[in-house]
Motif scaffolding. Structure first.
Motif, mmCIF file in Angstrom:
data_model
loop_
_atom_site.group_PDB
_atom_site.id
_atom_site.type_symbol
_atom_site.label_atom_id
_atom_site.label_comp_id
_atom_site.label_asym_id
_atom_site.label_seq_id
_atom_site.Cartn_x
_atom_site.Cartn_y
_atom_site.Cartn_z
ATOM 1 N N PRO A 87 -4.357 8.623 9.098
ATOM 2 C CA PRO A 87 -4.846 7.334 9.579
ATOM 3 C C PRO A 87 -3.790 6.243 9.438
ATOM 4 O O PRO A 87 -2.839 6.385 8.687
ATOM 5 N N ARG A 88 -3.996 5.165 10.179
ATOM 6 C CA ARG A 88 -3.025 4.081 10.214
ATOM 7 C C ARG A 88 -3.663 2.725 9.986
ATOM 8 O O ARG A 88 -2.967 1.717 10.003
ATOM 9 N N THR A 89 -4.975 2.734 9.834
ATOM 10 C CA THR A 89 -5.707 1.494 9.531
ATOM 11 C C THR A 89 -6.816 1.887 8.556
ATOM 12 O O THR A 89 -7.184 3.071 8.469
ATOM 13 N N ILE A 90 -7.354 0.886 7.871
ATOM 14 C CA ILE A 90 -8.470 1.156 6.949
ATOM 15 C C ILE A 90 -9.671 1.759 7.719
ATOM 16 O O ILE A 90 -10.224 2.764 7.264
ATOM 17 N N PRO A 91 -10.075 1.202 8.898
ATOM 18 C CA PRO A 91 -11.199 1.840 9.603
ATOM 19 C C PRO A 91 -10.943 3.317 9.948
ATOM 20 O O PRO A 91 -11.864 4.122 9.908
ATOM 21 N N GLN A 92 -9.692 3.677 10.256
ATOM 22 C CA GLN A 92 -9.410 5.097 10.538
ATOM 23 C C GLN A 92 -9.609 5.943 9.272
ATOM 24 O O GLN A 92 -10.147 7.047 9.325
ATOM 25 N N ALA A 93 -9.174 5.422 8.127
ATOM 26 C CA ALA A 93 -9.345 6.165 6.872
ATOM 27 C C ALA A 93 -10.831 6.259 6.521
ATOM 28 O O ALA A 93 -11.308 7.315 6.072
ATOM 29 N N GLU A 94 -11.555 5.172 6.772
ATOM 30 C CA GLU A 94 -12.995 5.192 6.474
ATOM 31 C C GLU A 94 -13.734 6.166 7.379
ATOM 32 O O GLU A 94 -14.716 6.782 6.961
ATOM 33 N N ALA A 95 -13.244 6.323 8.606
ATOM 34 C CA ALA A 95 -13.894 7.273 9.533
ATOM 35 C C ALA A 95 -13.812 8.697 8.992
ATOM 36 O O ALA A 95 -14.742 9.490 9.157
ATOM 37 N N LEU A 96 -12.708 9.026 8.318
ATOM 38 C CA LEU A 96 -12.578 10.371 7.722
ATOM 39 C C LEU A 96 -13.603 10.550 6.612
ATOM 40 O O LEU A 96 -14.235 11.596 6.493
ATOM 41 N N VAL A 97 -13.755 9.502 5.802
ATOM 42 C CA VAL A 97 -14.721 9.561 4.706
ATOM 43 C C VAL A 97 -16.127 9.744 5.275
ATOM 44 O O VAL A 97 -16.881 10.628 4.850
ATOM 45 N N LYS A 98 -16.440 8.934 6.284
ATOM 46 C CA LYS A 98 -17.785 9.001 6.893
ATOM 47 C C LYS A 98 -18.051 10.367 7.504
ATOM 48 O O LYS A 98 -19.172 10.856 7.479
ATOM 49 N N ALA A 99 -16.994 10.980 8.068
ATOM 50 C CA ALA A 99 -17.164 12.293 8.702
ATOM 51 C C ALA A 99 -17.165 13.420 7.664
ATOM 52 O O ALA A 99 -17.294 14.593 8.022
ATOM 53 N N GLY A 100 -17.016 13.062 6.388
ATOM 54 C CA GLY A 100 -17.053 14.079 5.322
ATOM 55 C C GLY A 100 -15.845 15.003 5.356
ATOM 56 O O GLY A 100 -15.963 16.201 5.128
ATOM 57 N N ILE A 101 -14.675 14.431 5.669
ATOM 58 C CA ILE A 101 -13.453 15.239 5.714
ATOM 59 C C ILE A 101 -12.592 14.891 4.493
ATOM 60 O O ILE A 101 -11.898 13.869 4.493
ATOM 61 N N PRO A 102 -12.646 15.692 3.430
ATOM 62 C CA PRO A 102 -11.878 15.376 2.234
ATOM 63 C C PRO A 102 -10.395 15.700 2.416
ATOM 64 O O PRO A 102 -10.033 16.577 3.200
ATOM 65 N N ILE A 103 -9.551 14.986 1.691
ATOM 66 C CA ILE A 103 -8.097 15.173 1.778
ATOM 67 C C ILE A 103 -7.592 15.620 0.407
ATOM 68 O O ILE A 103 -7.949 15.034 -0.610
ATOM 69 N N ASP A 104 -6.759 16.663 0.379
ATOM 70 C CA ASP A 104 -6.222 17.140 -0.901
ATOM 71 C C ASP A 104 -5.056 16.264 -1.372
ATOM 72 O O ASP A 104 -4.978 15.904 -2.535
ATOM 73 N N TYR A 105 -4.136 15.988 -0.456
ATOM 74 C CA TYR A 105 -2.947 15.213 -0.833
ATOM 75 C C TYR A 105 -2.634 14.131 0.184
ATOM 76 O O TYR A 105 -2.647 14.391 1.395
ATOM 77 N N VAL A 106 -2.323 12.946 -0.325
ATOM 78 C CA VAL A 106 -1.724 11.910 0.511
ATOM 79 C C VAL A 106 -0.279 11.804 0.039
ATOM 80 O O VAL A 106 -0.020 11.516 -1.138
ATOM 81 N N VAL A 107 0.659 12.073 0.925
ATOM 82 C CA VAL A 107 2.076 12.038 0.572
ATOM 83 C C VAL A 107 2.709 10.829 1.251
ATOM 84 O O VAL A 107 2.803 10.778 2.481
ATOM 85 N N GLU A 108 3.102 9.858 0.447
ATOM 86 C CA GLU A 108 3.770 8.674 1.003
ATOM 87 C C GLU A 108 5.275 8.917 0.996
ATOM 88 O O GLU A 108 5.855 9.248 -0.044
#
Ligand code: AP5
Ligand code: ZN
Length: 217
Positions: A87-108
């Motif tokens: 994701p590239r915006t907070i709403p895009q990241a929130e959409a993943l949460v809402k869709a129940g798609i968990p993330i193992d790693y965020v690599v910056e």
């Protein structure tokens, strides 16, 4: 393995994604590549996206979220995936949460703006495959000219100095907030997501070693 590669334009997300996807056998989901494919195919989405991309701005959240959700339904995503540029915006990241798609790693991948400007001016791409080179740091077969297939390489239309500066501003204004979003999620133990910050300055192999060291822990 479900991964997000986070970083400014030119941080090396696409370059590292190519190595990570091989290593883990997971697909790379690059919203930038998907949009460029739509532009090339001349679809209505492509026609609308081209103007926005060439201006260095972001395509609307609704369109991007729709594209990603559709892509995730494909069978190759069953055992994991690697997001590059999403994701590239907070709403895009929130959409993943809402869709129940968990993330193992965020690599910056952290790279200062001045290094990015130099990288972008030397970037050349192989349109058909999305393979990315740099005339000095990651040269193709004939530097700046040929891919392994012998096809000529081109500059991305959004790589002019002015547009890169605009994209960096957009990154700092709209995307960098995701650093705080995901660090907080990791601290709170949400979905067991881990946050890893990698120094993205150094040669390509050294940076991939840093990433694999952090992920193999
Ligand atoms: P996108 O395609 O995602 O572009 P970006 O995020 O701006 O990132 P780049 O692809 O420019 O850089 P990169 O980090 O992949 O770096 P690379 O590995 O190529 O998005 C394009 C546009 O689409 C956006 O502006 C927006 O309009 C739209 N869009 C896409 N996703 C969207 C979303 N989710 N929401 C809304 N809009 C969206 O490396 C760069 C150069 O450096 C190369 O030449 C490479 O060879 C070289 N290099 C790489 N690593 C190194 C190293 N370690 N040392 C030296 N050189 C290196
Ligand atoms: Zn990229």
């Amino acid at each position: 393995m479900r991964l997000i590669l986070l970083g400014a334009p030119g941080a090396g997300k696409g370059t590292q994604a190519a190595l990570i996807k091989e290593h883990y056998g997971i697909p790379q989901i690059s919203t930038g590549d998907m949009l460029r494919a739509a532009v090339k195919a001349g679809t209505p989405l492509g026609l609308a996206a081209k103007k926005i991309m060439d201006a260095g701005e972001l395509v609307s959240d609704d369109i991007i979220i729709g594209l990603v959700k559709e892509r995730l339904l494909e069978p190759d995503c069953k055992n994991g995936f690697l997001f590059d540029g999403f994701p590239r915006t907070i709403p895009q990241a929130e959409a993943l949460v809402k869709a129940g798609i968990p993330i193992d790693y965020v690599v910056e991948i952290a790279v200062p703006d001045e290094v990015i400007l130099e990288r972008m001016s030397g970037r050349r791409v192989h349109i058909a495959s999305g393979r990315t080179y740099h005339v000095v740091y990651n040269p193709p077969k004939v530097p700046g000219k040929d891919d392994v297939t012998g096809e000529n390489l081109v500059q991305r239309p959004d790589d002019s100095e002015e547009t890169v500066k605009k994209r960096l501003r957009v990154y700092h204004d709209q995307t960098e907030a995701l650093v705080g979003f995901y660090k907080k999620a990791a601290e709170e133990g949400k979905d067991n997501t881990k946050y890893v910050r990698i120094d993205g300055v150094g040669d390509v192999k050294e940076i991939s070693r840093r990433i694999f060291d952090a992920l193999d822990k």
